[in-house]
Design a protein around this motif. Structure first.
Motif, PDB file in Angstrom:
ATOM      1  N   PRO A 184     -76.339  61.534  10.111  1.00 18.56           N
ATOM      2  CA  PRO A 184     -75.548  60.932  11.186  1.00 18.56           C
ATOM      3  C   PRO A 184     -75.599  59.410  11.138  1.00 18.56           C
ATOM      4  CG  PRO A 184     -77.661  61.634  12.038  1.00 18.56           C
ATOM      5  CD  PRO A 184     -77.608  62.090  10.604  1.00 18.56           C
ATOM      6  N   PRO A 185     -74.638  58.741  11.745  1.00 21.44           N
ATOM      7  CA  PRO A 185     -74.696  57.273  11.865  1.00 21.44           C
ATOM      8  C   PRO A 185     -75.966  56.840  12.600  1.00 21.44           C
ATOM      9  CG  PRO A 185     -72.521  58.108  12.473  1.00 21.44           C
ATOM     10  CD  PRO A 185     -73.402  59.300  12.335  1.00 21.44           C
ATOM     11  N   LYS A 186     -76.428  55.635  12.330  1.00 16.99           N
ATOM     12  CA  LYS A 186     -77.648  55.137  12.973  1.00 16.99           C
ATOM     13  C   LYS A 186     -77.489  55.101  14.487  1.00 16.99           C
ATOM     14  CE  LYS A 186     -79.242  52.351   9.062  1.00 16.99           C
ATOM     15  NZ  LYS A 186     -79.567  50.983   8.578  1.00 16.99           N
ATOM     16  N   GLN A 187     -76.310  54.727  14.943  1.00 13.47           N
ATOM     17  CA  GLN A 187     -76.006  54.763  16.371  1.00 13.47           C
ATOM     18  C   GLN A 187     -74.886  55.781  16.575  1.00 13.47           C
ATOM     19  OE1 GLN A 187     -75.358  50.864  18.134  1.00 13.47           O
ATOM     20  NE2 GLN A 187     -76.723  49.909  16.643  1.00 13.47           N
ATOM     21  N   PHE A 188     -75.202  56.852  17.286  1.00 12.51           N
ATOM     22  CA  PHE A 188     -74.252  57.957  17.446  1.00 12.51           C
ATOM     23  C   PHE A 188     -74.400  58.494  18.868  1.00 12.51           C
ATOM     24  CE2 PHE A 188     -73.002  62.393  15.562  1.00 12.51           C
ATOM     25  CZ  PHE A 188     -71.850  62.380  16.338  1.00 12.51           C
ATOM     26  N   THR A 189     -73.437  58.175  19.735  1.00 10.92           N
ATOM     27  CA  THR A 189     -73.495  58.638  21.113  1.00 10.92           C
ATOM     28  C   THR A 189     -72.455  59.719  21.348  1.00 10.92           C
ATOM     29  OG1 THR A 189     -71.894  57.036  21.979  1.00 10.92           O
ATOM     30  CG2 THR A 189     -74.201  56.339  21.856  1.00 10.92           C
ATOM     31  N   GLY A 190     -72.690  60.537  22.352  1.00  8.59           N
ATOM     32  CA  GLY A 190     -71.776  61.615  22.700  1.00  8.59           C
ATOM     33  C   GLY A 190     -72.549  62.863  23.054  1.00  8.59           C
ATOM     34  N   ARG A 191     -72.097  63.568  24.097  1.00 11.36           N
ATOM     35  CA  ARG A 191     -72.777  64.775  24.548  1.00 11.36           C
ATOM     36  C   ARG A 191     -71.784  65.923  24.691  1.00 11.36           C
ATOM     37  NH1 ARG A 191     -77.939  63.719  26.733  1.00 11.36           N
ATOM     38  NH2 ARG A 191     -78.411  61.482  26.846  1.00 11.36           N
ATOM     39  N   CYS A 192     -72.310  67.111  24.611  1.00  6.62           N
ATOM     40  CA  CYS A 192     -71.474  68.304  24.769  1.00  6.62           C
ATOM     41  C   CYS A 192     -70.988  68.423  26.210  1.00  6.62           C
ATOM     42  CB  CYS A 192     -72.267  69.557  24.411  1.00  6.62           C
ATOM     43  SG  CYS A 192     -72.923  69.580  22.725  1.00  6.62           S
ATOM     44  N   SER A 193     -69.727  68.802  26.349  1.00  3.10           N
ATOM     45  CA  SER A 193     -69.172  69.085  27.667  1.00  3.10           C
ATOM     46  C   SER A 193     -69.202  70.583  27.966  1.00  3.10           C
ATOM     47  CB  SER A 193     -67.735  68.568  27.746  1.00  3.10           C
ATOM     48  OG  SER A 193     -67.146  68.877  28.981  1.00  3.10           O
ATOM     49  N   LYS A 194     -69.063  71.371  26.915  1.00  5.06           N
ATOM     50  CA  LYS A 194     -69.149  72.824  27.016  1.00  5.06           C
ATOM     51  C   LYS A 194     -69.545  73.380  25.652  1.00  5.06           C
ATOM     52  CE  LYS A 194     -64.143  73.389  26.398  1.00  5.06           C
ATOM     53  NZ  LYS A 194     -62.904  73.951  26.955  1.00  5.06           N
ATOM     54  N   PRO A 195     -70.064  74.614  25.616  1.00  2.00           N
ATOM     55  CA  PRO A 195     -70.258  75.579  26.704  1.00  2.00           C
ATOM     56  C   PRO A 195     -71.358  75.141  27.669  1.00  2.00           C
ATOM     57  CG  PRO A 195     -71.344  76.343  24.733  1.00  2.00           C
ATOM     58  CD  PRO A 195     -70.577  75.113  24.337  1.00  2.00           C
ATOM     59  N   GLN A 196     -71.482  75.864  28.747  1.00  2.00           N
ATOM     60  CA  GLN A 196     -72.446  75.518  29.782  1.00  2.00           C
ATOM     61  C   GLN A 196     -73.866  75.445  29.234  1.00  2.00           C
ATOM     62  OE1 GLN A 196     -71.554  74.608  32.843  1.00  2.00           O
ATOM     63  NE2 GLN A 196     -73.682  74.118  33.353  1.00  2.00           N
ATOM     64  N   SER A 197     -74.171  76.317  28.263  1.00  2.00           N
ATOM     65  CA  SER A 197     -75.530  76.359  27.711  1.00  2.00           C
ATOM     66  C   SER A 197     -75.891  75.092  26.941  1.00  2.00           C
ATOM     67  CB  SER A 197     -75.684  77.578  26.790  1.00  2.00           C
ATOM     68  OG  SER A 197     -74.751  77.504  25.711  1.00  2.00           O
ATOM     69  N   LEU A 198     -74.881  74.346  26.490  1.00  2.00           N
ATOM     70  CA  LEU A 198     -75.131  73.114  25.733  1.00  2.00           C
ATOM     71  C   LEU A 198     -74.672  71.862  26.479  1.00  2.00           C
ATOM     72  CD1 LEU A 198     -74.043  74.209  22.129  1.00  2.00           C
ATOM     73  CD2 LEU A 198     -76.373  73.896  22.986  1.00  2.00           C
ATOM     74  N   LYS A 199     -74.223  72.015  27.689  1.00  2.00           N
ATOM     75  CA  LYS A 199     -73.698  70.874  28.436  1.00  2.00           C
ATOM     76  C   LYS A 199     -74.757  69.783  28.579  1.00  2.00           C
ATOM     77  CE  LYS A 199     -71.019  69.701  32.549  1.00  2.00           C
ATOM     78  NZ  LYS A 199     -70.367  70.218  33.781  1.00  2.00           N
ATOM     79  N   GLY A 200     -74.393  68.568  28.184  1.00  2.16           N
ATOM     80  CA  GLY A 200     -75.315  67.442  28.248  1.00  2.16           C
ATOM     81  C   GLY A 200     -76.147  67.246  26.995  1.00  2.16           C
ATOM     82  N   ARG A 201     -76.077  68.174  26.067  1.00  4.49           N
ATOM     83  CA  ARG A 201     -76.843  68.085  24.821  1.00  4.49           C
ATOM     84  C   ARG A 201     -76.243  66.989  23.931  1.00  4.49           C
ATOM     85  NH1 ARG A 201     -81.308  68.791  21.686  1.00  4.49           N
ATOM     86  NH2 ARG A 201     -81.061  70.220  19.929  1.00  4.49           N
ATOM     87  N   GLU A 202     -77.103  66.148  23.346  1.00  4.52           N
ATOM     88  CA  GLU A 202     -76.618  65.106  22.451  1.00  4.52           C
ATOM     89  C   GLU A 202     -76.076  65.736  21.170  1.00  4.52           C
ATOM     90  OE1 GLU A 202     -78.849  61.485  21.873  1.00  4.52           O
ATOM     91  OE2 GLU A 202     -80.176  62.033  23.528  1.00  4.52           O
ATOM     92  N   ILE A 203     -74.876  65.352  20.798  1.00  4.77           N
ATOM     93  CA  ILE A 203     -74.223  65.943  19.629  1.00  4.77           C
ATOM     94  C   ILE A 203     -75.034  65.693  18.366  1.00  4.77           C
ATOM     95  CG2 ILE A 203     -72.139  65.858  18.193  1.00  4.77           C
ATOM     96  CD1 ILE A 203     -70.583  65.136  20.755  1.00  4.77           C
ATOM     97  N   ARG A 204     -75.625  64.525  18.250  1.00  6.47           N
ATOM     98  CA  ARG A 204     -76.357  64.179  17.030  1.00  6.47           C
ATOM     99  C   ARG A 204     -77.612  65.031  16.840  1.00  6.47           C
ATOM    100  NH1 ARG A 204     -80.759  60.751  17.793  1.00  6.47           N
ATOM    101  NH2 ARG A 204     -81.074  60.099  19.956  1.00  6.47           N
ATOM    102  N   LEU A 205     -78.068  65.704  17.906  1.00  7.46           N
ATOM    103  CA  LEU A 205     -79.288  66.509  17.828  1.00  7.46           C
ATOM    104  C   LEU A 205     -79.004  68.002  17.697  1.00  7.46           C
ATOM    105  CD1 LEU A 205     -81.442  64.729  20.577  1.00  7.46           C
ATOM    106  CD2 LEU A 205     -81.458  64.331  18.101  1.00  7.46           C
ATOM    107  N   LEU A 206     -77.739  68.382  17.636  1.00  7.56           N
ATOM    108  CA  LEU A 206     -77.390  69.800  17.546  1.00  7.56           C
ATOM    109  C   LEU A 206     -77.908  70.422  16.248  1.00  7.56           C
ATOM    110  CD1 LEU A 206     -73.705  69.643  18.836  1.00  7.56           C
ATOM    111  CD2 LEU A 206     -75.619  70.765  20.003  1.00  7.56           C
ATOM    112  N   THR A 207     -78.245  71.695  16.323  1.00  3.50           N
ATOM    113  CA  THR A 207     -78.687  72.447  15.147  1.00  3.50           C
ATOM    114  C   THR A 207     -77.665  73.529  14.824  1.00  3.50           C
ATOM    115  OG1 THR A 207     -79.899  74.086  16.456  1.00  3.50           O
ATOM    116  CG2 THR A 207     -81.086  72.064  15.826  1.00  3.50           C
ATOM    117  N   PRO A 208     -77.624  74.001  13.577  1.00  2.00           N
ATOM    118  CA  PRO A 208     -76.682  75.072  13.223  1.00  2.00           C
ATOM    119  C   PRO A 208     -76.840  76.308  14.101  1.00  2.00           C
ATOM    120  CG  PRO A 208     -77.612  74.097  11.247  1.00  2.00           C
ATOM    121  CD  PRO A 208     -78.363  73.513  12.400  1.00  2.00           C
ATOM    122  N   ALA A 209     -78.068  76.606  14.498  1.00  2.00           N
ATOM    123  CA  ALA A 209     -78.306  77.798  15.312  1.00  2.00           C
ATOM    124  C   ALA A 209     -77.640  77.699  16.676  1.00  2.00           C
ATOM    125  CB  ALA A 209     -79.808  78.010  15.484  1.00  2.00           C
ATOM    126  N   GLU A 210     -77.472  76.480  17.175  1.00  2.00           N
ATOM    127  CA  GLU A 210     -76.836  76.297  18.485  1.00  2.00           C
ATOM    128  C   GLU A 210     -75.316  76.387  18.407  1.00  2.00           C
ATOM    129  OE1 GLU A 210     -79.558  73.261  21.006  1.00  2.00           O
ATOM    130  OE2 GLU A 210     -78.824  72.464  19.095  1.00  2.00           O
TER     131      GLU A 210
END
Length: 295
Positions: free
Chosen positions: A266-292
């Motif tokens: 990922p880029p050194k500075q990467f902002t953005g969070r999930c809006s949906k689904p509810q289970s991932l709401k607020g999760r930082e996109i850069r920290l997502l895993t394939p399992a999620e």
């Protein structure tokens, strides 16, 4: 350079502001008043000319002959610039700023700036420019690098609006009402372009070829738009070369279409969070895993 004697710059006045000499010309009504203030200062090299509430039919090309300035700012002024503008500033003027100076009654007309060899940037703030036409800037000099349109109520960018500006390194078009963007708004060869800021608009998607021929691109800011996806087909050509990528405050859906991001650095500075689904709401996109991102 130090300011001239007050009598020599009347009806304008000059101040030394943090080692920068600033000439203020306020509430002028005629070209003659500006000429009167500047024509006696031929040997002066000042930093800024600030023009406030200048209400005249047309500003003559030679109205700025006299002293030289590194930057000129117009605020709350009704402007029609005779072409070519700013004669006498060809080898000194580096920055132009227009604040609250264009609207439907006094629209932005085509500007020809090719003779201003030192001009690096033009900024428009809080103007009313509903449609930014592709002939708004007909020529620029070899030093031109940056353009800004901030809070200008722009709803539409005409096709090819920046396409003639091959030397551009930064484009800021933020806090407007733009919903659609195209690759053809940029130069075909955008190899000089390093930063694109389109934050605070109404953009819902980017075309697949949006980042084509942008080998120097390092920063993209799309915060506060209406983007719901980050398609691999659009982003993969530049994703790993970008060092700053901003998606905050977009309704991004975090689903299996984002799996490609988890496989890349990922880029050194990467902002953005999930809006949906509810289970991932607020999760930082850069920290997502394939399992999620199974669904």
């Amino acid at each position: 350079e130090d300011c001239p004697h007050p009598e020599d710059s009347y009806p304008c006045y000059c101040e030394d502001d943090e080692e920068r000499s600033v000439m203020h010309c306020n509430n002028l009504e005629k070209n003659e008043q500006l000429v009167q203030a500047l024509q006696k200062l031929t040997d002066f090299h000042l930093y800024t000319l600030s023009v406030w509430m200048f209400d005249t039919a047309t500003i003559k090309s030679d109205a700025f002959k006299g002293p030289t300035f590194k930057e000129i700012t117009f605020t709350h002024s009704q402007l029609i610039l005779e072409s070519p503008p700013f004669l006498g500033q060809e080898k000194s003027l580096g920055r132009l700023t227009f604040i609250s100076s264009f609207d439907e009654e006094d629209p932005l007309k085509p500007l020809s700036m090719g003779h201003l060899t030192k001009l690096k940037e033009i900024t428009f703030e809080k103007n009313e420019i509903k449609v930014l036409k592709n002939d708004w800037l007909t020529s620029v000099g070899p030093s031109f690098r940056s353009i800004t349109f901030d809070e200008c109520k722009i709803e539409e960018l005409e096709d090819g609006v920046f396409s003639k500006l091959s030397s551009l390194t930064t484009i800021f078009v933020m806090n407007n009402k733009i919903s659609t963007v195209t690759r053809s708004m940029f130069p075909k060869d955008a190899s000089s372009l390093r930063s694109i800021t389109l934050s605070g608009n109404k953009i819902t998607s980017l075309p697949t070829d949006f980042f084509k021929n942008m080998p120097s691109l390092m920063s993209v800011d799309l915060e506060r738009n209406q983007l719901t996806a980050i398609p691999e087909s659009t982003w993969s050509p530049v994703f790993e070369q970008i060092s700053r990528l901003y998606f905050a405050d977009n309704p991004i859906a975090c689903d299996k279409s984002l799996k490609w991001i988890t496989k890349k650095a990922p880029p050194k500075q990467f902002t953005g969070r999930c809006s949906k689904p509810q289970s991932l709401k607020g999760r930082e996109i850069r920290l997502l895993t394939p399992a999620e991102l199974r669904f």
